[in-house]
Design an enzyme around this catalytic site. Structure first.
Site, mmCIF file in Angstrom:
data_model
loop_
_atom_site.group_PDB
_atom_site.id
_atom_site.type_symbol
_atom_site.label_atom_id
_atom_site.label_comp_id
_atom_site.label_asym_id
_atom_site.label_seq_id
_atom_site.Cartn_x
_atom_site.Cartn_y
_atom_site.Cartn_z
ATOM 1 N N GLY A 7 -9.455 125.573 -5.424
ATOM 2 C CA GLY A 7 -8.169 125.669 -4.715
ATOM 3 C C GLY A 7 -8.163 124.846 -3.444
ATOM 4 N N GLY A 8 -8.993 123.811 -3.407
ATOM 5 C CA GLY A 8 -9.133 123.004 -2.191
ATOM 6 C C GLY A 8 -8.000 122.020 -1.958
ATOM 7 N N ALA A 9 -6.987 122.044 -2.819
ATOM 8 C CA ALA A 9 -5.784 121.241 -2.542
ATOM 9 C C ALA A 9 -4.636 122.154 -2.101
ATOM 10 C CB ALA A 9 -5.378 120.441 -3.775
ATOM 11 N N GLY A 10 -4.936 123.440 -1.928
ATOM 12 C CA GLY A 10 -3.915 124.386 -1.462
ATOM 13 C C GLY A 10 -4.005 124.571 0.038
ATOM 14 N N PHE A 11 -3.269 125.517 0.525
ATOM 15 C CA PHE A 11 -3.140 125.726 1.979
ATOM 16 C C PHE A 11 -4.485 126.111 2.630
ATOM 17 C CE2 PHE A 11 -1.842 129.362 4.963
ATOM 18 C CZ PHE A 11 -1.906 128.571 6.100
ATOM 19 N N ILE A 12 -5.072 127.232 2.223
ATOM 20 C CA ILE A 12 -6.284 127.700 2.896
ATOM 21 C C ILE A 12 -7.511 126.938 2.394
ATOM 22 C CG2 ILE A 12 -7.662 129.716 3.502
ATOM 23 C CD1 ILE A 12 -5.272 131.487 2.838
ATOM 24 N N GLY A 13 -7.559 126.702 1.068
ATOM 25 C CA GLY A 13 -8.709 125.985 0.504
ATOM 26 C C GLY A 13 -8.865 124.604 1.117
ATOM 27 N N THR A 132 -7.040 139.278 -0.834
ATOM 28 C CA THR A 132 -5.956 139.633 0.083
ATOM 29 C C THR A 132 -6.036 141.087 0.507
ATOM 30 O OG1 THR A 132 -3.567 139.949 0.162
ATOM 31 C CG2 THR A 132 -4.538 139.975 -2.006
ATOM 32 N N ASP A 133 -5.469 141.393 1.667
ATOM 33 C CA ASP A 133 -5.367 142.796 2.098
ATOM 34 C C ASP A 133 -4.337 143.555 1.263
ATOM 35 O OD1 ASP A 133 -3.085 141.573 3.115
ATOM 36 O OD2 ASP A 133 -3.333 142.316 5.159
ATOM 37 N N GLU A 134 -3.525 142.834 0.504
ATOM 38 C CA GLU A 134 -2.478 143.508 -0.286
ATOM 39 C C GLU A 134 -3.054 144.390 -1.381
ATOM 40 O OE1 GLU A 134 0.859 141.069 -1.443
ATOM 41 O OE2 GLU A 134 0.338 139.632 0.116
ATOM 42 N N TYR A 157 1.121 140.226 -8.182
ATOM 43 C CA TYR A 157 0.160 139.376 -7.457
ATOM 44 C C TYR A 157 -1.021 140.201 -6.957
ATOM 45 C CZ TYR A 157 -1.972 137.114 -3.391
ATOM 46 O OH TYR A 157 -2.875 136.625 -2.485
ATOM 47 N N LYS A 161 -5.047 140.199 -8.005
ATOM 48 C CA LYS A 161 -6.136 139.941 -7.065
ATOM 49 C C LYS A 161 -7.112 141.138 -7.057
ATOM 50 C CE LYS A 161 -6.567 136.891 -4.571
ATOM 51 N NZ LYS A 161 -7.227 135.561 -4.731
#
Ligand SMILES: NC(=O)c1ccc[n+]([C@@H]2O[C@H](COP(=O)([O-])OP(=O)(O)OC[C@H]3O[C@@H](n4cnc5c(N)ncnc54)[C@H](O)[C@@H]3O)[C@@H](O)[C@H]2O)c1
Length: 347
Positions: A7-13, A132-134, A157, A161
């Site tokens: 996922g290194g092309a996403g936001f956090i990754g 996630t905390d969700e 979602y 997770k």
């Protein structure tokens, strides 16, 4: 270290990829480039000798096994996921594929590799799965999530997770794979996909459109700047115990309406509208999300005691920098299709 980052092309990754290369680690970025992936997020490191990219879907077990074995990582940092709650409500099965089956495949590929290594490479190998905390469900007006709480996810979602987290624990308990799970709160920062709250608000404000806020706007989220999150992950990589869970949160609870109003005030200081109105005049309350969790807030004391981790600047400083980044990168906002237009991100 050799780090395989999914996922290194996403936001956090992508923030993890940029940080890892800056620290001198060798990185293999594994990403399927879904609608949420964009290699522009890692353009600053694409020519580095330390960086490689493999376009690969984590639901493809055989390719994943080859990629892990060929690269020979010291650690795997797993960020790849379907991440948008609203999309999970519309199309849950894709979330099960990537988040549950994909994570299970990655565990399988990691275990195959782990069973073939020995010595210090084996002793130091780590698999960090970013969750996630969700998974803990919704809080009332008081109390905090911590690592001892039972899972109680609300959306497809968060359920996907949660299932992935259980697979991680099973791979530790059953096979001894040194897996660590992290559960973090709402991230914000540069390169976030425009379907999420902060970029949605900036874009709507600048377009002169309605700024949509779900329900009463009083739902609370605990905000975490993305680079602070990555610092926590790198600390956990060094100090975390295999089989353990760490909650990562910025100690920064805000109602959605607070966040939207603060963004409007930042924009008011930068732009004067011809009408003389502030940007908050564009805020419109819209019908609430189905199963919308009321409050998320993280007790991060386990992480802080283990690593001494703390956030690097105040929330308002980081929010100001983030809003400025989106204003200065409007091409990022307009480039990405798929913005759902309902301004509450819950991941
Ligand atoms: N953004 C948040 O606030 C937040 C909060 C808590 C947890 N998380 C978790 O952090 C991780 C990263 O979130 P993000 O916001 O960067 O997500 P994102 O949606 O911005 O990026 C996800 C990345 O995963 C890739 N991907 C999706 N499906 C894939 C597949 N089948 N195979 C390979 N790659 C695939 C996409 O191309 C994209 O690059 C996720 O696991 C998410 O659940 C995020």
């Amino acid at each position: 270290m050799k780090l395989l980052i999914t996922g290194g092309a996403g936001f956090i990754g992508s923030a993890a990829v940029r940080c890892a290369v800056a620290l001198g680690h060798e990185v293999l970025n594994v990403d399927a480039l879904t609608y949420a992936g964009d290699l522009a997020t890692v353009s600053s490191v694409e020519n580095s000798a330390l960086y490689r990219f493999a376009r690969l879907d984590i639901t493809d077990l055989s390719s994943l096994r080859h990629a892990v074995r060929d690269f020979g990582p010291d650690a795997i940092l797993h960020f790849a996921a379907e991440t948008h709650v609203d999309r999970s409500i519309d199309d849950p099965t894709g979330f099960v594929q990537t988040n549950v089956v994909g994570t299970t495949n990655l565990l399988d590929a990691a275990l195959h590799f782990y069973s073939e290594i020995s010595g210090s490479k084996k002793a130091n190998f780590r698999f960090i799965s970013v969750s996630t905390d969700e998974v803990y469900g919704s809080l009332g007006s008081d109390g905090y999530f911590n690592e001892t709480l039972p899972y109680d996810p609300s959306s497809p979602y968060s359920a996907s997770k949660a299932a992935a987290d259980h697979m991680c624990k099973a791979w530790y308990r059953t096979y001894g794979l040194p897996v660590i799970v992290t559960n973090c709160s709402n991230n914000f920062g540069p390169y976030q996909h425009p379907e999420k709250l902060i970029p949605t608000v900036v874009q709507a404000a600048l377009e002169g459109s309605d700024i949509p806020v779900y329900g009463t706007g009083l739902n609370v989220r605990d905000w975490l700047y993305v680079d602070d999150h990555i610092n926590a992950i790198f600390s956990i990589l060094v100090h975390g115990q295999p089989g353990d869970t760490y909650c990562v949160g910025g100690n920064c609870e805000k109602t959605n309406l607070d966040i939207v109003s603060e963004i409007c005030e930042i924009l008011d200081r930068r732009f004067k509208k011809p009408s003389g109105d502030g940007f908050s005049s564009q805020i419109v309350m819209v019908q609430d999300r189905l199963g919308h969790d009321f409050r998320y807030a993280i007790d991060n004391s386990k992480l802080v005691e283990l690593t001494g981790w703390k956030t690097s600047k105040t929330f308002l400083e980081r929010l100001g920098e983030t809003v400025d980044w989106f204003v200065d990168h409007r091409d990022w906002l307009s480039k990405h299709e798929g913005r759902l237009g309902l301004g509450n991100k819950n991941t």
